[in-house]
Motif scaffolding. Structure first.
Motif, mmCIF file in Angstrom:
data_model
loop_
_atom_site.group_PDB
_atom_site.id
_atom_site.type_symbol
_atom_site.label_atom_id
_atom_site.label_comp_id
_atom_site.label_asym_id
_atom_site.label_seq_id
_atom_site.Cartn_x
_atom_site.Cartn_y
_atom_site.Cartn_z
ATOM 1 N N HIS A 195 0.839 -1.206 0.000
ATOM 2 C CA HIS A 195 0.000 0.000 0.000
ATOM 3 C C HIS A 195 0.880 1.265 0.000
ATOM 4 N N ILE A 196 1.870 1.299 -0.849
ATOM 5 C CA ILE A 196 2.856 2.383 -0.833
ATOM 6 C C ILE A 196 2.278 3.640 -1.484
ATOM 7 N N LYS A 197 2.453 4.767 -0.788
ATOM 8 C CA LYS A 197 2.034 6.067 -1.301
ATOM 9 C C LYS A 197 3.225 7.007 -1.230
ATOM 10 N N THR A 198 3.371 7.863 -2.236
ATOM 11 C CA THR A 198 4.505 8.793 -2.278
ATOM 12 C C THR A 198 4.018 10.210 -2.505
ATOM 13 N N GLN A 199 4.554 11.150 -1.714
ATOM 14 C CA GLN A 199 4.280 12.577 -1.891
ATOM 15 C C GLN A 199 5.605 13.292 -2.121
ATOM 16 N N PHE A 200 5.599 14.230 -3.067
ATOM 17 C CA PHE A 200 6.790 15.023 -3.329
ATOM 18 C C PHE A 200 6.598 16.423 -2.768
ATOM 19 N N ASP A 201 7.613 16.915 -2.073
ATOM 20 C CA ASP A 201 7.543 18.230 -1.450
ATOM 21 C C ASP A 201 7.661 19.297 -2.531
ATOM 22 N N THR A 202 6.639 20.130 -2.637
ATOM 23 C CA THR A 202 6.627 21.166 -3.678
ATOM 24 C C THR A 202 6.949 22.544 -3.123
ATOM 25 N N VAL A 203 7.296 22.633 -1.843
ATOM 26 C CA VAL A 203 7.626 23.919 -1.247
ATOM 27 C C VAL A 203 8.971 24.402 -1.775
ATOM 28 N N LYS A 204 9.018 25.616 -2.265
ATOM 29 C CA LYS A 204 10.239 26.156 -2.843
ATOM 30 C C LYS A 204 11.343 26.213 -1.792
ATOM 31 N N ASN A 205 12.540 25.794 -2.197
ATOM 32 C CA ASN A 205 13.739 25.796 -1.349
ATOM 33 C C ASN A 205 13.668 24.788 -0.209
ATOM 34 N N SER A 206 12.680 23.911 -0.233
ATOM 35 C CA SER A 206 12.601 22.895 0.806
ATOM 36 C C SER A 206 13.655 21.829 0.582
ATOM 37 N N THR A 207 14.213 21.292 1.663
ATOM 38 C CA THR A 207 15.198 20.223 1.535
ATOM 39 C C THR A 207 14.546 18.851 1.495
ATOM 40 N N HIS A 208 13.235 18.783 1.732
ATOM 41 C CA HIS A 208 12.552 17.499 1.702
ATOM 42 C C HIS A 208 12.163 17.153 0.264
ATOM 43 N N LYS A 209 12.695 16.080 -0.225
ATOM 44 C CA LYS A 209 12.433 15.695 -1.592
ATOM 45 C C LYS A 209 11.216 14.775 -1.715
ATOM 46 N N LYS A 210 11.006 13.966 -0.694
ATOM 47 C CA LYS A 210 10.021 12.905 -0.852
ATOM 48 C C LYS A 210 9.517 12.440 0.515
ATOM 49 N N ILE A 211 8.222 12.101 0.575
ATOM 50 C CA ILE A 211 7.635 11.484 1.756
ATOM 51 C C ILE A 211 6.917 10.223 1.302
ATOM 52 N N VAL A 212 7.267 9.095 1.910
ATOM 53 C CA VAL A 212 6.743 7.794 1.504
ATOM 54 C C VAL A 212 5.979 7.174 2.664
ATOM 55 N N TYR A 213 4.798 6.610 2.357
ATOM 56 C CA TYR A 213 4.000 5.888 3.330
ATOM 57 C C TYR A 213 3.885 4.436 2.874
ATOM 58 N N GLY A 214 3.764 3.523 3.829
ATOM 59 C CA GLY A 214 3.567 2.123 3.476
ATOM 60 C C GLY A 214 3.053 1.333 4.659
ATOM 61 N N TYR A 215 2.780 0.060 4.416
ATOM 62 C CA TYR A 215 2.275 -0.819 5.469
ATOM 63 C C TYR A 215 3.109 -2.088 5.527
ATOM 64 N N THR A 216 3.501 -2.481 6.752
ATOM 65 C CA THR A 216 4.192 -3.736 6.977
ATOM 66 C C THR A 216 3.437 -4.568 7.995
#
Length: 237
Positions: free
Chosen positions: A175-196
């Motif tokens: 159930h993997i979900k991925t969000q990309f940080d769209t805030v200008k000059n943000s150092t966060h490139k990616k946020i990933v969710y999943g289930y184990t």
């Protein structure tokens, strides 16, 4: 991303995992083992345990916790808050307790226990498990919720996409979900969710269970840093 608002909604959806004396699979140990096995330096780790109780229960636990702890009391228009810090008995491991008693008697009180450190090895793992068992037996019940979080140091060892694939494989994520940080000059490139299946506590989004969140960032040298938590990250990353 409006992280605070999202978290408030998700807290309502989290499925509680019973806290038992056997402590089947420990989330913090699983996160640390993955990080160490990939040769990535750990910057900090934290385990937070929360439980809602009556004001009377909170006051009884406060009396039990006071022995051997430094107590700070604060008050505002809404609640009385007690912060207790244990004497440092274990190397590289700190324990603090927060008890919040609302002045509105219709609102439940809350007990929050935090175990944290900046290093991890076999000795610290043993001390952590011993302390966690002690806390569960003395102060918490099966209705408490546990949140584990680990942050790495900046490292050029592994690229972002490779790291994500390693985490998916290691924890057998679904159930993997991925969000990309769209805030200008943000150092966060990616946020990933999943289930184990390793951990029972989870929350539901779009009819799918999720219990792992990964935030990936890079510095000006394009070195990787990640913060990984279960079932969700509950502090700034």
């Amino acid at each position: 991303m409006r992280k605070l608002s999202i978290l408030l909604v998700l807290f309502l959806l989290i499925t509680a995992k019973p806290v038992v004396h056997g402590m089947e699979s420990d989330e913090m140990i699983d996160l640390a083992n993955f990080t160490i096995s990939n040769g990535i330096p750990i910057e900090s780790w934290q385990v937070t345990m929360k439980e809602s109780v009556t004001a009377e229960q909170a006051e009884r636990q406060l009396d039990k916790m006071k022995n051997g702890s430094f107590v700070t009391r604060s008050e505002d228009g809404n609640a009385i808050k007690y912060l207790l810090r244990e004497d440092a008995k274990h190397n590289a491991l700190q324990v603090s307790y927060t008890i919040v008693i609302p002045k509105d008697t219709t609102i439940k009180s809350e007990i929050i226990v935090i175990i944290e450190g900046t290093k991890w090895n076999g000795e610290i793992e043993g001390n952590y498990l011993s302390k966690k068992r002690e806390i569960v037996e003395k102060y918490l019940t099966e209705t408490s919720k546990t949140f584990a979080c680990l942050t790495t140091d900046f490292s050029g060892i592994m690229e972002s996409d490779v790291l994500v694939e390693e985490i998916i494989s290691y924890f057998d994520l679904r159930h993997i979900k991925t969000q990309f940080d769209t805030v200008k000059n943000s150092t966060h490139k990616k946020i990933v969710y999943g289930y184990t299946d390793l951990w029972k506590e989870n929350f539901i989004i779009d009819d799918a269970p999720l219990n792992l969140q990964l935030a990936i960032a890079t510095n000006e040298k394009e070195e990787l840093k990640y913060t990984i938590g279960t079932p969700i990250l509950i502090h700034e990353y």
